[in-house]
Design a protein around this motif. Structure first.
Motif, PDB file in Angstrom:
ATOM      1  N   GLY A  52       0.787  -1.059   0.199  1.00  0.00           N
ATOM      2  CA  GLY A  52       0.090  -0.057  -0.009  1.00  0.00           C
ATOM      3  C   GLY A  52       0.900   1.114  -0.137  1.00  0.00           C
ATOM      4  O   GLY A  52       1.680   1.520   0.972  1.00  0.00           O
ATOM      5  N   GLY A  54      -0.002   4.547   0.272  1.00  0.00           N
ATOM      6  CA  GLY A  54      -0.738   5.731   0.477  1.00  0.00           C
ATOM      7  C   GLY A  54       0.165   6.399   1.658  1.00  0.00           C
ATOM      8  O   GLY A  54       1.284   6.567   1.669  1.00  0.00           O
ATOM      9  N   MET A  55      -0.803   7.081   2.186  1.00  0.00           N
ATOM     10  CA  MET A  55      -0.228   8.274   3.482  1.00  0.00           C
ATOM     11  C   MET A  55       0.934   7.271   4.264  1.00  0.00           C
ATOM     12  O   MET A  55       1.912   7.689   4.524  1.00  0.00           O
ATOM     13  N   ALA A  56       0.319   6.268   4.707  1.00  0.00           N
ATOM     14  CA  ALA A  56       1.021   5.311   5.734  1.00  0.00           C
ATOM     15  C   ALA A  56       2.100   4.747   5.038  1.00  0.00           C
ATOM     16  O   ALA A  56       3.317   4.717   5.668  1.00  0.00           O
ATOM     17  N   GLU A  78       2.126  -1.771  -4.491  1.00  0.00           N
ATOM     18  CA  GLU A  78       1.041  -0.933  -4.699  1.00  0.00           C
ATOM     19  C   GLU A  78       0.458  -1.103  -6.028  1.00  0.00           C
ATOM     20  O   GLU A  78       0.895  -1.327  -7.172  1.00  0.00           O
ATOM     21  N   LYS A  79      -0.984  -0.949  -6.020  1.00  0.00           N
ATOM     22  CA  LYS A  79      -1.700  -1.443  -7.189  1.00  0.00           C
ATOM     23  C   LYS A  79      -1.884  -0.499  -8.232  1.00  0.00           C
ATOM     24  O   LYS A  79      -2.130  -0.682  -9.426  1.00  0.00           O
ATOM     25  N   TYR A  83      -0.706   7.965  -6.580  1.00  0.00           N
ATOM     26  CA  TYR A  83      -1.562   8.116  -5.727  1.00  0.00           C
ATOM     27  C   TYR A  83      -2.402   9.288  -5.682  1.00  0.00           C
ATOM     28  O   TYR A  83      -1.664  10.458  -6.336  1.00  0.00           O
ATOM     29  N   ASN A  86      -6.611  11.811  -0.770  1.00  0.00           N
ATOM     30  CA  ASN A  86      -7.960  12.217  -0.284  1.00  0.00           C
ATOM     31  C   ASN A  86      -8.164  13.551   0.173  1.00  0.00           C
ATOM     32  O   ASN A  86      -9.009  14.076   0.350  1.00  0.00           O
ATOM     33  N   VAL A 122      -1.695  -7.129  -3.942  1.00  0.00           N
ATOM     34  CA  VAL A 122      -1.500  -8.283  -3.031  1.00  0.00           C
ATOM     35  C   VAL A 122      -2.831  -9.091  -2.691  1.00  0.00           C
ATOM     36  O   VAL A 122      -3.957  -8.441  -2.778  1.00  0.00           O
ATOM     37  N   PRO A 149      -3.046  -0.837   3.614  1.00  0.00           N
ATOM     38  CA  PRO A 149      -3.844  -0.721   2.602  1.00  0.00           C
ATOM     39  C   PRO A 149      -4.948  -0.088   2.487  1.00  0.00           C
ATOM     40  O   PRO A 149      -5.999  -0.077   1.414  1.00  0.00           O
ATOM     41  N   ARG A 208     -13.167   6.398   7.908  1.00  0.00           N
ATOM     42  CA  ARG A 208     -12.098   7.350   7.469  1.00  0.00           C
ATOM     43  C   ARG A 208     -12.337   8.922   7.916  1.00  0.00           C
ATOM     44  O   ARG A 208     -13.254   9.471   7.234  1.00  0.00           O
ATOM     45  N   GLY A 343      -1.893   2.823   9.479  1.00  0.00           N
ATOM     46  CA  GLY A 343      -2.947   3.651   8.731  1.00  0.00           C
ATOM     47  C   GLY A 343      -4.376   3.252   9.130  1.00  0.00           C
ATOM     48  O   GLY A 343      -4.863   2.672  10.206  1.00  0.00           O
ATOM     49  N   ASP A 344      -5.321   3.614   8.127  1.00  0.00           N
ATOM     50  CA  ASP A 344      -6.720   3.263   8.520  1.00  0.00           C
ATOM     51  C   ASP A 344      -6.949   1.621   8.706  1.00  0.00           C
ATOM     52  O   ASP A 344      -8.137   1.653   9.253  1.00  0.00           O
ATOM     53  N   ALA A 353      -6.809   8.639   9.955  1.00  0.00           N
ATOM     54  CA  ALA A 353      -6.554  10.183   9.125  1.00  0.00           C
ATOM     55  C   ALA A 353      -5.245   9.962   8.515  1.00  0.00           C
ATOM     56  O   ALA A 353      -4.332   9.267   9.283  1.00  0.00           O
ATOM     57  N   GLY A 354      -5.017  10.763   7.718  1.00  0.00           N
ATOM     58  CA  GLY A 354      -3.607  10.802   6.762  1.00  0.00           C
ATOM     59  C   GLY A 354      -2.270  11.274   7.715  1.00  0.00           C
ATOM     60  O   GLY A 354      -1.349  10.839   7.962  1.00  0.00           O
ATOM     61  N   HIS A 355      -2.621  12.556   8.489  1.00  0.00           N
ATOM     62  CA  HIS A 355      -1.800  13.118   9.344  1.00  0.00           C
ATOM     63  C   HIS A 355      -1.279  12.204  10.494  1.00  0.00           C
ATOM     64  O   HIS A 355      -0.077  11.902  10.554  1.00  0.00           O
TER      65      HIS A 355
HETATM   66  C1  FAD Z   1     -12.798  13.395   1.516  1.00  0.00           C
HETATM   67  C2  FAD Z   1     -11.589  13.094   2.628  1.00  0.00           C
HETATM   68  C3  FAD Z   1     -10.934  14.098   3.359  1.00  0.00           C
HETATM   69  C4  FAD Z   1      -9.906  13.753   3.996  1.00  0.00           C
HETATM   70  N1  FAD Z   1      -9.245  14.641   4.805  1.00  0.00           N
HETATM   71  C5  FAD Z   1      -8.330  14.524   5.644  1.00  0.00           C
HETATM   72  C6  FAD Z   1      -7.477  15.666   6.538  1.00  0.00           C
HETATM   73  O1  FAD Z   1      -7.804  16.904   6.056  1.00  0.00           O
HETATM   74  N2  FAD Z   1      -6.603  15.204   7.203  1.00  0.00           N
HETATM   75  C7  FAD Z   1      -6.262  14.004   7.471  1.00  0.00           C
HETATM   76  O2  FAD Z   1      -5.192  13.693   8.275  1.00  0.00           O
HETATM   77  N3  FAD Z   1      -6.927  12.986   6.705  1.00  0.00           N
HETATM   78  C8  FAD Z   1      -7.816  13.371   5.775  1.00  0.00           C
HETATM   79  N4  FAD Z   1      -8.383  12.362   5.241  1.00  0.00           N
HETATM   80  C9  FAD Z   1      -8.315  10.988   5.531  1.00  0.00           C
HETATM   81  C10 FAD Z   1      -7.072  10.212   5.005  1.00  0.00           C
HETATM   82  O3  FAD Z   1      -6.988  10.423   3.540  1.00  0.00           O
HETATM   83  C11 FAD Z   1      -6.933   8.731   5.078  1.00  0.00           C
HETATM   84  O4  FAD Z   1      -7.037   8.592   6.354  1.00  0.00           O
HETATM   85  C12 FAD Z   1      -5.531   8.229   4.853  1.00  0.00           C
HETATM   86  O5  FAD Z   1      -5.283   8.457   3.350  1.00  0.00           O
HETATM   87  C13 FAD Z   1      -5.225   6.775   5.242  1.00  0.00           C
HETATM   88  O6  FAD Z   1      -3.864   6.284   4.883  1.00  0.00           O
HETATM   89  P1  FAD Z   1      -3.791   4.767   4.364  1.00  0.00           P
HETATM   90  O7  FAD Z   1      -2.146   4.921   4.040  1.00  0.00           O
HETATM   91  O8  FAD Z   1      -4.158   3.916   5.539  1.00  0.00           O
HETATM   92  O9  FAD Z   1      -4.638   4.447   3.243  1.00  0.00           O
HETATM   93  P2  FAD Z   1      -4.846   5.322   1.738  1.00  0.00           P
HETATM   94  O10 FAD Z   1      -4.209   6.418   1.851  1.00  0.00           O
HETATM   95  O11 FAD Z   1      -6.019   5.136   1.276  1.00  0.00           O
HETATM   96  O12 FAD Z   1      -3.406   4.043   1.067  1.00  0.00           O
HETATM   97  C14 FAD Z   1      -3.625   2.543   0.606  1.00  0.00           C
HETATM   98  C15 FAD Z   1      -3.048   2.339  -0.419  1.00  0.00           C
HETATM   99  O13 FAD Z   1      -2.915   0.946  -0.552  1.00  0.00           O
HETATM  100  C16 FAD Z   1      -3.079   0.555  -1.759  1.00  0.00           C
HETATM  101  N5  FAD Z   1      -3.551  -0.676  -1.751  1.00  0.00           N
HETATM  102  C17 FAD Z   1      -4.786  -1.107  -1.243  1.00  0.00           C
HETATM  103  N6  FAD Z   1      -5.039  -2.515  -1.355  1.00  0.00           N
HETATM  104  C18 FAD Z   1      -3.766  -3.123  -1.958  1.00  0.00           C
HETATM  105  C19 FAD Z   1      -3.367  -4.265  -2.461  1.00  0.00           C
HETATM  106  N7  FAD Z   1      -4.350  -5.396  -2.224  1.00  0.00           N
HETATM  107  N8  FAD Z   1      -2.416  -4.580  -3.013  1.00  0.00           N
HETATM  108  C20 FAD Z   1      -1.516  -3.480  -3.395  1.00  0.00           C
HETATM  109  N9  FAD Z   1      -1.900  -1.933  -2.951  1.00  0.00           N
HETATM  110  C21 FAD Z   1      -3.084  -1.780  -2.466  1.00  0.00           C
HETATM  111  C22 FAD Z   1      -4.136   1.640  -2.472  1.00  0.00           C
HETATM  112  O14 FAD Z   1      -4.144   1.511  -3.823  1.00  0.00           O
HETATM  113  C23 FAD Z   1      -3.616   2.941  -1.788  1.00  0.00           C
HETATM  114  O15 FAD Z   1      -2.678   3.631  -2.579  1.00  0.00           O
HETATM  115  C24 FAD Z   1      -9.509  12.500   4.480  1.00  0.00           C
HETATM  116  C25 FAD Z   1     -10.227  11.238   3.627  1.00  0.00           C
HETATM  117  C26 FAD Z   1     -11.258  11.754   2.818  1.00  0.00           C
HETATM  118  C27 FAD Z   1     -11.956  10.811   2.104  1.00  0.00           C
END
Ligand code: FAD
Lengths: 450, 256
Positions: A52, A54-56, A78-79, A83, A86, A122, A149, A208, A343-344, A353-355
Motif C-alpha cells: 500500500g 498511501g499516506m502510511a 502498490e496496485k 496516488y 484524499n 496483493v 492498504p 475514515r 494507517g486506516d 486520518a492521513g496526518h
Molecule cells: C474526503 C476526505 C478528506 C480527508 N481529509 C483528511 C484531512 O484533512 N486530514 C487527514 O489527516 N486525513 C484526511 N482524510 C483521511 C486520509 O485520506 C486517510 O486517513 C489516509 O489516506 C489513510 O492512509 P492509508 O495509508 O491508511 O490509506 P490510503 O491513503 O488509502 O492508501 C492505501 C494504498 O494502498 C493501496 N492498496 C490497497 N490494497 C492494495 C493491495 N491489495 N495491493 C496493493 N496495493 C493496495 C491503495 O491503492 C492505496 O494507494 C480524508 C479522507 C477523505 C476521504
C-alpha cells in the motif's frame, strides 16, 4: 524574533499588514528542496515488504531508508500507478482543485530513497512462509511485513453491485474517478440537467476522517450558495451527533450554511431504495421511516480493513470494528507475528486520518529498526493528529490532538494536560486558517512523498 | 563421414569460398550495440544489386539505403545481417548488449558526505567527468564511483563507456540541511514536528533546522504557557507534551 513575536509587533505597528503574506510563510520554499540522503551504512539490515503506497505506507518506506540506511531493503507493493490524495479532495467537488493537483508519484521513493516499488495487487499472505502473494502469481519474502492498504467499502443495503458507486451514486471516499463523477453531477445540478437536493449519508463511527463528511457538507453547501442554487445539502448521519469539532460544525450548519444544510442525526437502517431515482430510506430519531429522493446522492458507506486481512486472521470480520488490532508500540498485529498494520486498516484509539497515519508509520519504522537490531521498543511513543477543515471557499478551521502511550491499557490517549484530555479546535473559521491549511497540506505531503 | 563425401563437400564449398573473396565489402564487419542505439554499416565493392536479409529483427532492425545499412538495436541478443550481391554474400554480426546503467540515477549529499554509484554492464573503459569539481569530488575504482559532497550546489556527473552515456545529477545540501548525525535519541518524538515543519525541521510553517536547543525549548515553553492555545495550532499542539519530552525534542532538533 519568532513569527509570533513578529506578528505581535506588527499588530502594534499600523503599516505592516500589506507586507505580511510574503513574509509569513517564507520557509515554505525550503520544503521542496530538502531531500536528505540515505546513510550508506548503519549496521542494520533486513528485508521489509510494505503493501500500500498511501499516506502510511509511503511514509514508512521513506523513514525506514532514511533512518535505517541502505542495509534495510524496502519493497513497496502498490496496485495503482500513482496516488491520489484524499486530503483536500473535497475541493475537487467545488472546482477549486483538480484530481491532477492531488496526484503523487513514487519517483522520489524509487530514485532517491532506493525503495523497490512493485506495481501489483496483493491477494494474500502466508505468515508461515513469510511471503506475500500478488495477483498473477508473484510472491515476495519478508523479514517483516507491513500492511497499509487503507479501507474497503461495504455495499449499502439495497445495492446490488459495487459498480453502482462508480456509475451512479459515488461515495468518493477514496479520491479518484468517483470524485470526478460527483463533481460532474454537481455541475449538472448547476446546469439544470438534474434537480433536487444533495444527500450525503454518514456511516457509524469509526470511519475514515471523522470531520470529512461534515467538511464535505460545508463546502458543497457553500458552492451551491455561491452559484445561487436553491437546492439543499441533506446530511443523514448514522451517529447520534456531530462527532468532531462539534461547535464549529454546529455553528456552520446553523449559521453560514443555515439555509443550505439540513443536518439529520441518528438516522438508522439506511437503505438504497432505488439507485436510478437516487431514493434512500431510513428510520429517524423518532423511529419513523422516511424516504428521501436526491438530485445527487453521495452515500459514504461503512468501511472495513480489506477482506484479505480478515482471511489472513488479522481481524475478526464479525467484530463491530472491522480493522486490525495492533500493539501501538510497534503496530505489530496482536494476532499474527511479524506482520504490522498501519494507517486506516489498523484498530487503535487514534482517528483514521492521513496526518496520524504518517506518524504511525514513523513509530512503526522506529520499532522495526529496533526489532531488526534486537533492541527494546521505545516505551513511550507520541503521535499527533492535525486536521484543517475548509468551511467555505475561503475559510477553514483546525483541530489538533497529541496522543501519549498508556502502559496500563496499552493504548494511545490524549493526556490531561492537553485540554483536559480532549482534542483542541479553533473557535472560528478564518481566512488565515485557510492559508495555513495550504501550507500544512503541502508540508504533510512533502514529509510523506518527498 | 566417408572420404568421398568429404571430398564432395570440399568441391561444393570451394566455389563459394572463391566467390566470397570477391563479394562486397562491409565496414565495420561486426557491431556491438546497446538497445536503442543506431549505427551505419557501409557497403563497398558492390557488383550488381544488393539484397539484405536479417536473421533476427527483434534484436536489431536493418534498412538498406543505397550502399548503407542503417542498423537500430532493439533488444539484447544477436542478429546476422547478410548482404548479397551478384558475386556472393557477406555477413555483419550484430551483438546487442545490455546498456550500462548507473545506480542510483541521482544523488543528494551533504557537505563531506560520501555516497557510491554502482555501474552495471559496462563495455570497455569507463570515463567519469564532473561538471563542477568545486561542488563534488569523484573517484572511480572498478565499477564503483565514490562521490563526496564538497560545497552546497549541484553538479552533473557524466559516465561513459564505449557504448552508453549516463548523466547523474548530484545535489549537495548545505550543512544547515545536513549532515544529519543519525542520532536516535529524541528522534521519534521530534518526528511529530515534521508534518508541519518539514522532514528534520527543514521548512514548512517555520524552518527549525539551524535553531539552537535553547531557542527551540524557550519557544516551546512560551507556546505551552499560552492561555489562548485554541487560537494558535502550534500552541495547541505543544499542550500534549511533558517538559522532559520538550527538552528531548529541542535537543534533537538542534542537532538531528
Ligand atoms: C474526503 C476526505 C478528506 C480527508 N481529509 C483528511 C484531512 O484533512 N486530514 C487527514 O489527516 N486525513 C484526511 N482524510 C483521511 C486520509 O485520506 C486517510 O486517513 C489516509 O489516506 C489513510 O492512509 P492509508 O495509508 O491508511 O490509506 P490510503 O491513503 O488509502 O492508501 C492505501 C494504498 O494502498 C493501496 N492498496 C490497497 N490494497 C492494495 C493491495 N491489495 N495491493 C496493493 N496495493 C493496495 C491503495 O491503492 C492505496 O494507494 C480524508 C479522507 C477523505 C476521504
Amino acid at each position: 524574533m519568532n513569527r509570533r513575536q513578529f506578528l505581535e509587533a506588527l499588530s502594534l505597528s499600523s503599516l505592516g499588514f500589506m507586507a505580511l503574506p510574503s513574509l509569513v510563510r517564507a520557509d515554505e520554499e525550503d520544503i521542496a528542496s530538502a531531500l536528505f540522503p540515505v546513510p550508506t551504512y548503519t549496521g542494520i539490515s533486513g528485508t521489509i515488504v510494505i503493501v500500500g503506497g498511501g499516506m502510511a505506507g509511503v511514509t514508512l518506506a521513506k523513514y525506514l531508508r532514511l533512518w535505517g540506511g541502505t542495509g534495510v531493503k524496502v519493497t513497496l507493493i502498490e496496485k495503482a500507478p500513482s496516488y491520489t490524495s484524499n486530503i483536500m479532495s473535497n475541493k475537487v467537488l467545488t472546482g477549486q482543485m483538480t484530481l491532477a493537483d492531488l496526484n503523487y508519484v513514487y519517483d522520489t521513493l524509487k530514485n532517491h530513497y532506493g525503495v523497490q516499488v512493485v506495481s501489483g495487487t496483493v491477494t494474500g499472505i502466508d505468515s508461515g512462509d513469510q511471503t506475500v502473494a500478488l495477483a498473477g502469481g508473484a510472491s515476495y519474502g519478508y523479514d517483516r511485513l507491513v500492511l497499509a492498504p487503507g479501507l474497503e467499502f461495504d455495499l449499502l443495503d439495497g445495492m446490488e453491485d459495487a459498480k453502482e458507486y462508480d456509475t451512479d451514486i459515488p461515495h468518493a471516499w477514496q479520491a479518484g474517478l468517483q470524485t470526478q463523477l460527483l463533481r460532474d453531477q454537481l455541475l449538472e445540478l448547476k446546469s439544470g440537467a438534474r434537480s433536487g437536493d444533495v444527500v450525503i449519508t454518514i456511516p457509524k463511527a469509526p470511519y475514515r476522517c471523522p470531520p470529512g463528511p461534515y467538511e464535505r457538507a460545508c463546502v458543497v453547501a457553500d458552492w451551491q450558495y455561491q452559484n445561487n442554487l436553491s437546492s439543499q445539502v441533506i446530511v443523514l448521519d448514522a451517529n447520534a451527533d456531530i462527532l468532531v469539532e462539534r461547535d464549529n460544525f454546529t455553528a456552520a450548519f446553523n449559521g453560514a450554511h443555515g439555509y443550505t444544510v439540513d443536518y439529520r442525526p441518528g438516522c438508522k437502517d439506511l437503505k438504497i431504495v432505488d439507485v436510478m431515482s437516487r431514493t434512500v430510506s431510513y428510520v429517524d430519531v423518532d423511529n419513523k421511516k422516511q424516504n428521501v429522493t436526491a438530485g445527487v446522492l453521495n452515500p459514504i458507506p461503512p468501511q472495513r480493513a480489506p477482506q484479505w486481512l480478515a482471511d489472513a486472521k488479522l481481524y475478526n470480520p464479525d467484530a463491530e470494528e472491522r480493522s486490525v488490532p495492533v500493539n501501538v508500540l510497534s503496530y505489530e498485529s496482536t494476532r499474527v507475528p511479524l506482520v504490522h498494520v498501519i494507517g486506516d486498516a489498523s484498530l487503535t484509539t487514534q482517528p483514521k486520518a492521513g496526518h496520524i497515519g504518517n506518524q504511525q508509520a514513523k513509530t512503526c519504522a522506529d520499532a522495526i529498526l529496533r526489532l531488526l537490531q534486537n533492541q527494546p521498543l521505545d516505551p513511550a511513543p507520541v503521535t499527533n493528529s492535525a486536521c484543517y477543515t475548509p468551511i467555505t471557499a475561503t475559510t477553514a478551521t483546525w483541530l489538533s490532538a497529541v496522543y501519549q502511550y498508556d502502559a496500563k491499557t496499552g493504548t494511545m490517549f490524549i493526556p490531561s494536560q492537553h485540554n483536559g484530555g480532549g482534542a483542541i479546535s479553533t473557535s472560528e473559521p478564518s481566512t488565515d486558517n485557510y492559508k495555513d491549511m495550504q501550507v500544512w497540506f503541502k508540508t504533510l505531503m512533502a514529509d510523506t512523498f518527498t | 563421414m566417408s572420404m568421398p563425401k568429404k571430398l564432395a563437400l570440399l568441391v561444393l564449398l570451394l566455389p563459394l569460398v572463391a566467390f566470397e573473396a570477391l563479394a562486397a565489402k562491409v565496414s565495420p564487419s561486426s557491431l556491438t550495440m546497446v538497445p536503442g542505439q543506431k549505427s551505419t554499416v557501409a557497403v563497398s565493392s558492390v557488383s550488381g544489386s544488393l539484397t539484405l536479409t536479417n536473421s533476427n529483427a527483434q534484436v536489431a532492425s536493418a534498412v538498406l539505403s543505397g550502399n548503407k545499412i542503417q542498423v537500430t538495436a532493439n533488444a539484447v541478443g544477436s542478429a546476422n545481417l547478410s548482404v548479397k550481391d551478384k558475386k556472393g554474400t557477406v555477413t555483419v554480426k550484430v551483438t546487442v548488449k545490455p546498456a550500462m546503467t548507473v545506480s542510483p540515477t541521482s544523488l543528494t549529499l551533504a557537505v563531506n558526505q560520501k555516497a557510491t554509484l554502482t555501474i552495471s554492464n559496462p563495455s570497455g573503459t569507463i570515463r567519469v567527468s564532473n561538471s563542477d569539481t568545486s561542488k563534488v569530488a569523484t573517484s572511480l575504482s572498478g565499477s564503483t564511483i565514490t562521490v563526496t559532497g564538497k560545497a552546497a550546489g549541484t553538479a552533473t556527473l557524466t559516465i561513459k563507456d564505449s557504448l552508453t552515456t549516463r548523466k547523474v545529477p548530484v545535489q549537495v545540501t548545505s550543512s544547515s540541511g545536513g549532515p544529519i548525525t543519525g542520532t536516535t535519541e529524541g528522534r521519534l518524538l521530534a518526528s511529530n514536528c515534521f508534518q508541519c515543519h518539514g522532514t528534520y525541521g527543514s521548512g514548512g510553517f517555520e524552518k527549525l533546522l539551524g535553531e539552537t536547543e535553547a531557542e527551540i525549548y524557550e519557544e516551546l515553553v512560551e507556546y505551552q504557557e499560552d492561555p489562548d492555545f485554541s487560537t494558535d495550532i502550534m500552541a495547541a499542539h505543544v499542550q500534549g507534551y511533558t517538559d522532559a519530552q520538550l527538552r528531548a525534542i529541542a535537543k534533537y532538533l538542534a542537532k538531528p
